[in-house]
Design a protein around this motif. Structure first.
Motif, PDB file in Angstrom:
ATOM      1  N   THR A 146      21.577  20.654 110.763  1.00 43.93           N
ATOM      2  CA  THR A 146      20.578  20.556 109.701  1.00 43.93           C
ATOM      3  C   THR A 146      19.262  21.051 110.236  1.00 43.93           C
ATOM      4  O   THR A 146      18.949  20.929 111.416  1.00 43.93           O
ATOM      5  CB  THR A 146      20.412  19.104 109.224  1.00 43.93           C
ATOM      6  OG1 THR A 146      20.010  18.291 110.335  1.00 43.93           O
ATOM      7  CG2 THR A 146      21.720  18.566 108.664  1.00 43.93           C
ATOM      8  N   ARG A 182      18.271  21.913 105.278  1.00 41.45           N
ATOM      9  CA  ARG A 182      19.359  22.885 105.294  1.00 41.45           C
ATOM     10  C   ARG A 182      20.561  22.343 106.070  1.00 41.45           C
ATOM     11  O   ARG A 182      20.415  21.595 107.033  1.00 41.45           O
ATOM     12  CB  ARG A 182      18.880  24.187 105.927  1.00 41.45           C
ATOM     13  CG  ARG A 182      19.906  25.320 105.856  1.00 41.45           C
ATOM     14  CD  ARG A 182      19.292  26.634 106.241  1.00 41.45           C
ATOM     15  NE  ARG A 182      20.268  27.710 106.184  1.00 41.45           N
ATOM     16  CZ  ARG A 182      19.997  28.987 106.444  1.00 41.45           C
ATOM     17  NH1 ARG A 182      18.743  29.332 106.777  1.00 41.45           N
ATOM     18  NH2 ARG A 182      20.934  29.918 106.368  1.00 41.45           N
ATOM     19  N   CYS A 222      22.336  26.819 102.020  1.00 40.76           N
ATOM     20  CA  CYS A 222      22.643  25.512 101.429  1.00 40.76           C
ATOM     21  C   CYS A 222      21.624  24.477 101.883  1.00 40.76           C
ATOM     22  O   CYS A 222      21.320  24.384 103.077  1.00 40.76           O
ATOM     23  CB  CYS A 222      24.036  25.048 101.838  1.00 40.76           C
ATOM     24  SG  CYS A 222      25.373  26.090 101.233  1.00 40.76           S
ATOM     25  N   SER A 230      20.105  20.259 100.954  1.00 37.16           N
ATOM     26  CA  SER A 230      19.976  19.027 100.166  1.00 37.16           C
ATOM     27  C   SER A 230      18.487  18.829  99.928  1.00 37.16           C
ATOM     28  O   SER A 230      17.673  19.043 100.834  1.00 37.16           O
ATOM     29  CB  SER A 230      20.555  17.830 100.924  1.00 37.16           C
ATOM     30  OG  SER A 230      21.954  17.963 101.081  1.00 37.16           O
ATOM     31  N   VAL A 271      22.066  19.030  95.443  1.00 39.62           N
ATOM     32  CA  VAL A 271      22.502  19.963  96.473  1.00 39.62           C
ATOM     33  C   VAL A 271      22.350  21.364  95.908  1.00 39.62           C
ATOM     34  O   VAL A 271      22.650  21.605  94.734  1.00 39.62           O
ATOM     35  CB  VAL A 271      23.968  19.702  96.878  1.00 39.62           C
ATOM     36  CG1 VAL A 271      24.442  20.731  97.889  1.00 39.62           C
ATOM     37  CG2 VAL A 271      24.116  18.290  97.447  1.00 39.62           C
ATOM     38  N   ALA A 287      23.083  25.590  96.521  1.00 33.69           N
ATOM     39  CA  ALA A 287      23.646  26.749  97.210  1.00 33.69           C
ATOM     40  C   ALA A 287      23.002  27.974  96.582  1.00 33.69           C
ATOM     41  O   ALA A 287      23.193  28.236  95.387  1.00 33.69           O
ATOM     42  CB  ALA A 287      25.161  26.800  97.067  1.00 33.69           C
ATOM     43  N   ARG A 318      31.381  24.080 100.563  1.00 33.98           N
ATOM     44  CA  ARG A 318      30.862  22.920 101.285  1.00 33.98           C
ATOM     45  C   ARG A 318      29.739  22.240 100.516  1.00 33.98           C
ATOM     46  O   ARG A 318      29.611  21.009 100.530  1.00 33.98           O
ATOM     47  CB  ARG A 318      30.377  23.342 102.673  1.00 33.98           C
ATOM     48  CG  ARG A 318      31.515  23.724 103.611  1.00 33.98           C
ATOM     49  CD  ARG A 318      31.025  23.848 105.044  1.00 33.98           C
ATOM     50  NE  ARG A 318      32.104  24.281 105.930  1.00 33.98           N
ATOM     51  CZ  ARG A 318      32.030  24.244 107.254  1.00 33.98           C
ATOM     52  NH1 ARG A 318      30.928  23.803 107.844  1.00 33.98           N
ATOM     53  NH2 ARG A 318      33.051  24.661 107.987  1.00 33.98           N
ATOM     54  N   ALA A 319      28.911  23.039  99.841  1.00 34.93           N
ATOM     55  CA  ALA A 319      27.858  22.452  99.014  1.00 34.93           C
ATOM     56  C   ALA A 319      28.472  21.620  97.892  1.00 34.93           C
ATOM     57  O   ALA A 319      28.010  20.507  97.587  1.00 34.93           O
ATOM     58  CB  ALA A 319      26.972  23.549  98.443  1.00 34.93           C
ATOM     59  N   ARG A 339      29.832  18.370  99.287  1.00 36.67           N
ATOM     60  CA  ARG A 339      28.767  17.409  99.580  1.00 36.67           C
ATOM     61  C   ARG A 339      28.273  16.760  98.289  1.00 36.67           C
ATOM     62  O   ARG A 339      28.036  15.543  98.242  1.00 36.67           O
ATOM     63  CB  ARG A 339      27.611  18.108 100.301  1.00 36.67           C
ATOM     64  CG  ARG A 339      26.424  17.193 100.560  1.00 36.67           C
ATOM     65  CD  ARG A 339      25.379  17.833 101.451  1.00 36.67           C
ATOM     66  NE  ARG A 339      25.851  17.960 102.824  1.00 36.67           N
ATOM     67  CZ  ARG A 339      25.058  17.873 103.892  1.00 36.67           C
ATOM     68  NH1 ARG A 339      23.753  17.655 103.730  1.00 36.67           N
ATOM     69  NH2 ARG A 339      25.529  18.010 105.103  1.00 36.67           N
ATOM     70  N   LEU A 354      24.879  19.511  91.603  1.00 40.75           N
ATOM     71  CA  LEU A 354      24.935  20.752  92.374  1.00 40.75           C
ATOM     72  C   LEU A 354      24.257  21.850  91.577  1.00 40.75           C
ATOM     73  O   LEU A 354      24.550  22.055  90.397  1.00 40.75           O
ATOM     74  CB  LEU A 354      26.386  21.147  92.648  1.00 40.75           C
ATOM     75  CG  LEU A 354      26.608  22.534  93.270  1.00 40.75           C
ATOM     76  CD1 LEU A 354      26.052  22.589  94.692  1.00 40.75           C
ATOM     77  CD2 LEU A 354      28.087  22.903  93.248  1.00 40.75           C
TER      78      LEU A 354
END
Length: 569
Positions: free
Chosen positions: A3, A67, A105, A107, A116, A118, A139-140, A143, A151
């Motif tokens: 991150t 990130r 990506c 959060s 989240v 992307a 993956r985004a 999560r 998202l």
């Protein structure tokens, strides 16, 4: 998993020149002013491309972005080379962008609410989707699912990355199945499609969101326009594949200027967040006893129900609800039927889905709205919004005001009957509270398509009928001159409908009717809606479906007819 913070940009990078030429209108623009307007031309509104850093800085709360998975990097599995070897192209793109691939990506929060993100970078090999880009989007999504937070996918892509062959193609399936999991879990997904969004992006993650937003003028499509011209040997229509073109085709919910994106994204997040408090309803003025409802001549009632001054669905959306976000289109490309208005709204601390027929207050608007008579794709749009309500557990409120579904040749070719039947079928099984209000005309199956509810209500000067009085008169009395007589015999008045059990309550109108005091009418509707929703709030999904089933299964049954005969004695 790594991150790292994403710095919010306060000024956008660019050349040192004080002036630049707009790519849209060709006018010379003062760079500092252009940057202050978020790289939107202040002469013509052309939206220039942003980098990922600029885009995130514009949308996200200051200091909120973190990130993740920034260390993923692509591998040349095919030994691909065009004018340059693929590894060389990657190295150049990585040097220019400072990123390993075309997706970033993070959060973050918007308006204090988590999400989240992307985001695709067109500056990295045209934002093309290869193995790492697909993996990052997946993956985004994972999560967002794990944390059960929305998202946001920001697209700027030429499509699948050719240098990775079929591996790139498979990313469409990878990302598509991740969005399916989010849909099934009731986790909000939002697409923001910017210029350009093409190919594999539109055939997967860029068009699967619950809400699809586009920037003005953004080019969005599957095949590029030159490929289409070469294939079909035809000239393309004006504004083809523009955001505005897609909105008219029913494939985009909204086209929003860059300056309003953050505020509207915050609204969406707020309306999908868990409610902090639900207001206690006021005493309801709803009339549920036949003795409380005055009688009116059916012919006079029809005139009142058709009054051009009566509030429309759009009026109620603006006055009854604390907030309303319209969602447009049926997603099938048939069009954006203006005879149906729908979206998400908030009232009394609850988020609801609203759908209604839409007429107008003057001839121009009536014509544009097809006099409130939907085409098949209008009903497909309604069903899409019903699905939205079911997915997020939002109550559904519908406003019925239509002479009937549109009886045209194209409507029949496109399956008008099937479109209505599917709405009726789908509404019957919705696992959420459903409240329907007949606000003007309740014309036949075109009205019932929005009326399979737990509670069916009607305004004091509205009517509900199997056919228009004129239609009944023409068929049974051989001309339309006996419409008044037909109206009386059809039992279309609120008092008659309440006695028959077709409606559950009558909403009183202010003195002079709804058109005389639309604000007072809206206040009454608000109180009634919040009261009925509070009454239904404690019901389990299965109970709501069962209750709705019993309500309609009982109408016209031998027991129902016996009760009515007994009551008439």
């Amino acid at each position: 998993m790594t991150t790292a913070p994403v710095e919010r940009v306060s000024r956008f990078g660019g050349a040192d020149d004080d002036w630049l030429r707009c790519a849209g209108c060709g006018e010379m623009l003062y760079r500092e002013r252009w940057e202050r307007t978020l790289k939107v031309c202040y002469e013509c509104g052309h939206h220039a491309r942003l980098t990922v850093a600029e885009r995130l800085g514009m949308l996200l709360d200051d200091g909120s972005a973190c990130r993740f998975d920034a260390d993923l990097a692509p591998v040349d599995l095919l030994g691909f080379a065009d004018t340059k070897p693929y590894p060389v192209r990657l190295a150049e793109a990585q040097l220019r962008s400072g990123n390993h691939d075309a997706v970033v990506c993070v959060s973050a929060t918007v308006g204090g609410l988590p999400l989240v993100v992307a985001a695709l970078d067109f500056g990295f090999l045209g934002g093309s989707v290869g193995s790492v880009a697909g993996e990052l989007i997946a993956r985004a999504a994972r999560r967002a699912l794990a944390d059960r937070i929305p998202l946001l996918i920001i697209s700027a892509s030429g499509g699948a990355r050719m240098q990775e062959g079929a591996i790139s193609l498979m990313q469409l399936a990878k990302t598509g199945q991740e969005l399916r999991r989010l849909h099934e879990a009731g986790v909000l997904t939002v697409n923001l499609n910017t210029d350009p969004t093409y190919g594999g992006a539109t055939a997967s993650f860029a068009t699967l969101g619950d809400v699809v937003i586009a920037e003005p003028g953004a080019r969005i499509g599957f095949a590029g326009p030159e490929i289409i011209r070469q294939t079909i040997r035809q000239e393309l229509p004006p504004r083809f594949q523009s955001a505005e073109f897609l909105a008219e085709s029913g494939q985009v919910d909204m086209v929003l200027p860059r300056e309003s994106l953050r505020a509207n994204l915050a609204r969406l997040l707020r309306m999908h967040a868990a409610p902090t408090a639900v207001a206690d309803p006021e005493p309801s003025p709803l009339l549920t006893d036949v003795g409380q409802v005055g009688e009116i001549a059916a012919a006079d009632l029809v005139k009142l129900a058709r009054d051009i001054g009566r509030p429309t669905t759009a009026d109620y959306c603006a006055a009854v609800f604390d907030d309303f976000v319209e969602l447009r289109g049926d997603r099938t490309g048939n069009g954006d039927d203006k005879a149906i208005v729908g979206g998400i709204a908030s009232v009394g601390g609850r988020t609801v889905v609203v759908i209604g027929h839409q007429k107008g207050h003057d001839i121009a608007e009536l014509a544009a709205r097809n006099f409130g008579m939907p085409q098949p794709w209008g009903y497909h749009r309604a069903r899409r919004l019903m699905s939205y309500a079911a997915r997020f557990g939002f109550p559904l409120v519908t406003f019925i005001d239509t002479p009937g579904a549109y009886p045209g040749v194209e409507a029949e070719q496109r399956g008008q009957g099937y479109a209505i039947a599917r709405c009726i079928e789908y509404m019957s099984g919705l696992p959420v509270p459903v409240v329907s209000i007949v606000t003007g005309e309740g014309g036949s199956g075109g009205a019932l398509a929005l009326g399979v509810a737990n509670r069916v209500l009607i305004l004091e000067n509205a009517y509900y009928s199997v056919i228009s009085p004129e239609g009944c008169s023409t068929i049974l009395f051989k001309d339309a001159s006996s419409a008044g007589r037909a109206a009386e015999q059809l039992g279309i008045t609120p008092r008659s409908l309440l006695r028959l059990g077709v409606v559950d309550g009558v909403v009183p109108e202010p003195p002079g009717g709804a058109c005389a005091d639309p604000d007072a009418m809206a206040d009454t509707v608000r109180v009634v809606v919040t009261s009925v929703l509070a009454e239904l709030a404690g019901c389990e999904p299965d109970d709501l479906v069962a209750q709705r089933y019993r309500r309609f299964a009982g109408i016209g049954s031998p027991e129902h007819q016996s009760d009515l005969k007994e009551g008439a004695r």
